[in-house]
Motif scaffolding. Structure first.
Motif, PDB file in Angstrom:
ATOM      1  N   ASP A  61       0.957  -0.887  -0.073  1.00  0.00           N
ATOM      2  CA  ASP A  61       0.239   0.185  -0.142  1.00  0.00           C
ATOM      3  C   ASP A  61       1.255   1.325  -0.367  1.00  0.00           C
ATOM      4  OD1 ASP A  61      -1.986  -1.798  -0.439  1.00  0.00           O
ATOM      5  OD2 ASP A  61      -2.597  -1.556   1.958  1.00  0.00           O
ATOM      6  N   TYR A  62       2.089   1.111   0.653  1.00  0.00           N
ATOM      7  CA  TYR A  62       3.232   2.359   0.905  1.00  0.00           C
ATOM      8  C   TYR A  62       4.150   2.256  -0.862  1.00  0.00           C
ATOM      9  CZ  TYR A  62       0.996   3.096   5.066  1.00  0.00           C
ATOM     10  OH  TYR A  62       0.644   3.376   6.499  1.00  0.00           O
ATOM     11  N   ARG A  63       3.398   1.389  -1.736  1.00  0.00           N
ATOM     12  CA  ARG A  63       5.038   1.693  -2.747  1.00  0.00           C
ATOM     13  C   ARG A  63       4.983   2.570  -3.922  1.00  0.00           C
ATOM     14  NH1 ARG A  63       4.669  -3.931  -6.089  1.00  0.00           N
ATOM     15  NH2 ARG A  63       6.736  -2.644  -6.570  1.00  0.00           N
ATOM     16  N   ASP A  64       4.272   3.001  -4.099  1.00  0.00           N
ATOM     17  CA  ASP A  64       4.368   4.694  -4.505  1.00  0.00           C
ATOM     18  C   ASP A  64       3.847   5.630  -3.814  1.00  0.00           C
ATOM     19  OD1 ASP A  64       3.667   2.551  -7.005  1.00  0.00           O
ATOM     20  OD2 ASP A  64       1.402   2.839  -6.884  1.00  0.00           O
ATOM     21  N   LYS A  65       4.732   5.774  -2.741  1.00  0.00           N
ATOM     22  CA  LYS A  65       4.870   6.800  -1.998  1.00  0.00           C
ATOM     23  C   LYS A  65       6.560   7.699  -1.123  1.00  0.00           C
ATOM     24  CE  LYS A  65       0.630   6.040   0.813  1.00  0.00           C
ATOM     25  NZ  LYS A  65      -0.506   5.947   1.807  1.00  0.00           N
ATOM     26  N   GLY A  66       7.433   7.450  -2.788  1.00  0.00           N
ATOM     27  CA  GLY A  66       8.382   7.773  -2.656  1.00  0.00           C
ATOM     28  C   GLY A  66       9.855   6.810  -2.180  1.00  0.00           C
ATOM     29  N   VAL A  67       9.405   5.284  -1.358  1.00  0.00           N
ATOM     30  CA  VAL A  67      10.272   4.278  -0.828  1.00  0.00           C
ATOM     31  C   VAL A  67      10.233   3.251  -1.689  1.00  0.00           C
ATOM     32  CG1 VAL A  67      11.184   3.506   1.254  1.00  0.00           C
ATOM     33  CG2 VAL A  67       9.885   5.927   1.492  1.00  0.00           C
ATOM     34  N   SER A  68      11.125   2.621  -2.160  1.00  0.00           N
ATOM     35  CA  SER A  68      11.289   1.502  -2.431  1.00  0.00           C
ATOM     36  C   SER A  68      11.020   0.505  -2.013  1.00  0.00           C
ATOM     37  CB  SER A  68      12.601   0.814  -2.475  1.00  0.00           C
ATOM     38  OG  SER A  68      13.415   0.102  -1.791  1.00  0.00           O
ATOM     39  N   PHE A  69      10.191  -0.550  -2.273  1.00  0.00           N
ATOM     40  CA  PHE A  69       9.450  -1.449  -1.648  1.00  0.00           C
ATOM     41  C   PHE A  69      10.445  -2.423  -0.713  1.00  0.00           C
ATOM     42  CE2 PHE A  69       6.899  -5.814  -2.111  1.00  0.00           C
ATOM     43  CZ  PHE A  69       5.798  -5.178  -1.436  1.00  0.00           C
ATOM     44  N   GLY A  70      11.772  -2.793  -1.243  1.00  0.00           N
ATOM     45  CA  GLY A  70      12.751  -3.009  -0.232  1.00  0.00           C
ATOM     46  C   GLY A  70      12.545  -2.897   0.101  1.00  0.00           C
ATOM     47  N   ASP A  71      13.137  -1.205   0.620  1.00  0.00           N
ATOM     48  CA  ASP A  71      13.215   0.040   2.014  1.00  0.00           C
ATOM     49  C   ASP A  71      11.519  -0.464   2.641  1.00  0.00           C
ATOM     50  OD1 ASP A  71      15.881   0.401   0.796  1.00  0.00           O
ATOM     51  OD2 ASP A  71      15.142   2.066   0.348  1.00  0.00           O
ATOM     52  N   LEU A  72      10.627  -0.791   2.435  1.00  0.00           N
ATOM     53  CA  LEU A  72       9.592  -0.541   3.169  1.00  0.00           C
ATOM     54  C   LEU A  72       9.730  -1.666   3.848  1.00  0.00           C
ATOM     55  CD1 LEU A  72       6.925   0.552   0.811  1.00  0.00           C
ATOM     56  CD2 LEU A  72       7.626   1.861   2.875  1.00  0.00           C
ATOM     57  N   ILE A  73       9.901  -3.030   2.745  1.00  0.00           N
ATOM     58  CA  ILE A  73       9.922  -4.718   3.592  1.00  0.00           C
ATOM     59  C   ILE A  73      10.838  -4.228   5.282  1.00  0.00           C
ATOM     60  CG2 ILE A  73      10.965  -6.634   3.563  1.00  0.00           C
ATOM     61  CD1 ILE A  73       9.438  -6.483   1.011  1.00  0.00           C
ATOM     62  N   GLN A  74      12.091  -3.251   4.659  1.00  0.00           N
ATOM     63  CA  GLN A  74      13.178  -3.609   5.833  1.00  0.00           C
ATOM     64  C   GLN A  74      12.569  -2.976   7.197  1.00  0.00           C
ATOM     65  OE1 GLN A  74      16.929  -3.268   4.578  1.00  0.00           O
ATOM     66  NE2 GLN A  74      17.259  -1.631   6.354  1.00  0.00           N
ATOM     67  N   GLU A  75      11.790  -2.213   6.975  1.00  0.00           N
ATOM     68  CA  GLU A  75      11.831  -1.210   8.241  1.00  0.00           C
ATOM     69  C   GLU A  75      10.363  -2.094   8.709  1.00  0.00           C
ATOM     70  OE1 GLU A  75      13.217   1.280   8.797  1.00  0.00           O
ATOM     71  OE2 GLU A  75      14.079   1.768   7.835  1.00  0.00           O
ATOM     72  N   GLY A  76       9.517  -2.092   7.872  1.00  0.00           N
ATOM     73  CA  GLY A  76       8.363  -3.125   8.743  1.00  0.00           C
ATOM     74  C   GLY A  76       8.923  -4.717   9.352  1.00  0.00           C
ATOM     75  N   ASN A  77      10.070  -4.744   8.945  1.00  0.00           N
ATOM     76  CA  ASN A  77      10.386  -5.862   9.667  1.00  0.00           C
ATOM     77  C   ASN A  77      11.563  -6.306  10.631  1.00  0.00           C
ATOM     78  OD1 ASN A  77       9.368  -7.824   7.797  1.00  0.00           O
ATOM     79  ND2 ASN A  77      11.218  -8.346   6.546  1.00  0.00           N
ATOM     80  N   VAL A  78      11.843  -4.895  10.410  1.00  0.00           N
ATOM     81  CA  VAL A  78      12.258  -4.253  12.059  1.00  0.00           C
ATOM     82  C   VAL A  78      11.527  -3.881  13.204  1.00  0.00           C
ATOM     83  CG1 VAL A  78      13.406  -2.663  12.780  1.00  0.00           C
ATOM     84  CG2 VAL A  78      14.212  -3.817  10.768  1.00  0.00           C
ATOM     85  N   ALA A  79      10.159  -2.995  12.427  1.00  0.00           N
ATOM     86  CA  ALA A  79       9.240  -2.821  13.336  1.00  0.00           C
ATOM     87  C   ALA A  79       8.443  -3.953  13.815  1.00  0.00           C
ATOM     88  CB  ALA A  79       7.629  -2.232  13.019  1.00  0.00           C
ATOM     89  N   LEU A  80       8.241  -5.345  12.929  1.00  0.00           N
ATOM     90  CA  LEU A  80       8.064  -6.095  13.128  1.00  0.00           C
ATOM     91  C   LEU A  80       8.336  -6.996  14.606  1.00  0.00           C
ATOM     92  CD1 LEU A  80       6.615  -8.889  12.982  1.00  0.00           C
ATOM     93  CD2 LEU A  80       7.207  -9.688  11.319  1.00  0.00           C
ATOM     94  N   THR A  81      10.263  -7.376  13.959  1.00  0.00           N
ATOM     95  CA  THR A  81      10.896  -7.687  15.585  1.00  0.00           C
ATOM     96  C   THR A  81      10.486  -7.092  16.228  1.00  0.00           C
ATOM     97  OG1 THR A  81      12.052  -8.714  13.213  1.00  0.00           O
ATOM     98  CG2 THR A  81      12.884  -8.024  15.708  1.00  0.00           C
ATOM     99  N   GLU A  82      10.768  -5.776  16.743  1.00  0.00           N
ATOM    100  CA  GLU A  82      10.850  -5.489  17.938  1.00  0.00           C
ATOM    101  C   GLU A  82       9.847  -5.289  18.300  1.00  0.00           C
ATOM    102  OE1 GLU A  82      10.855  -0.679  16.623  1.00  0.00           O
ATOM    103  OE2 GLU A  82      13.522  -1.296  16.206  1.00  0.00           O
TER     104      GLU A  82
END
Length: 209
Positions: A61-82
């Motif tokens: 849902d955030y892919r077209d908002k200026g951040v690459s999909f890979g970076d979004l996944i990385q940020e989301g995974n960090v939040a999930l882990t925390e």
């Protein structure tokens, strides 16, 4: 931000790996959450792995908002882990899922905001570098020599110190461009997958299905 074919190939490899991870039923997941709430840290890895695909689906849902999909996944995974590592809530699957979704969404929105701010700064810097280049050319023609920093500063109506910084940045960028050979070191398996990427988004069949 539109990903390059090489980035899409890497993401597709990641998605295939995530899809092969064991997925939990609601009952199995609730059991792990109960054990987690009771302080059993041994369930963290299984619980995390079971939700990586969910994070990727949310990132769509955030892919077209200026951040690459890979970076979004990385940020989301960090939040999930925390969230999972620090979880001290109730042994309730709904409240757990809600906490995860809130943390991951916040991570996505923060990444988008930071990228937007970075883009603004980058654009202002690019504009100043272009102005410096134009001013340098104009004064060189006018003076018959390369202008000094003080002359550039006066012409651009900015402090001489800022001109010095801009000159240093422009030289650094030039140096990086001349010395970069990163493309020579890309893994051959990624190259092979990149050749198979078409104009269609290779993730659509996976995330939107």
């Amino acid at each position: 931000m539109t990903e390059t074919n090489k980035e899409l190939a890497v993401i597709e490899m990641y998605m295939k790996d995530v899809e092969n991870l064991p997925q939990l039923s609601d009952e199995e997941k609730e059991d792990l959450i109960t054990r987690l709430a009771d302080g059993d840290s041994s369930v963290i890895e299984d619980l995390t792995n079971s939700m990586l695909l969910h994070v990727a689906e949310m990132a769509q849902d955030y892919r077209d908002k200026g951040v690459s999909f890979g970076d979004l996944i990385q940020e989301g995974n960090v939040a999930l882990t925390e969230v999972i590592s620090d979880y001290d809530g109730d042994a309730d699957i709904e409240s757990f899922n809600e906490m995860v979704d809130e943390a991951v969404t916040e991570a996505f929105e923060s990444a988008v905001k930071e990228q937007a701010e970075s883009d603004k700064i980058s654009q202002r810097l690019a504009d100043k570098l272009n102005l410096l280049d134009d001013t340098t050319k104009r004064l060189t023609e006018k003076l018959g020599r390369v202008p000094e920093a003080s002359e550039l500063a006066k012409e651009m109506d900015i402090p001489e110190e800022e001109v010095d910084n801009l000159l240093k940045i422009s030289l650094d960028v030039l140096s990086v461009n001349e010395d970069s050979h990163l493309a020579d070191d890309i893994d051959s398996s990624i190259d092979d997958m990149e050749e198979e990427i078409s104009d269609d988004d290779p993730l659509d069949w996976r995330i939107n299905s």
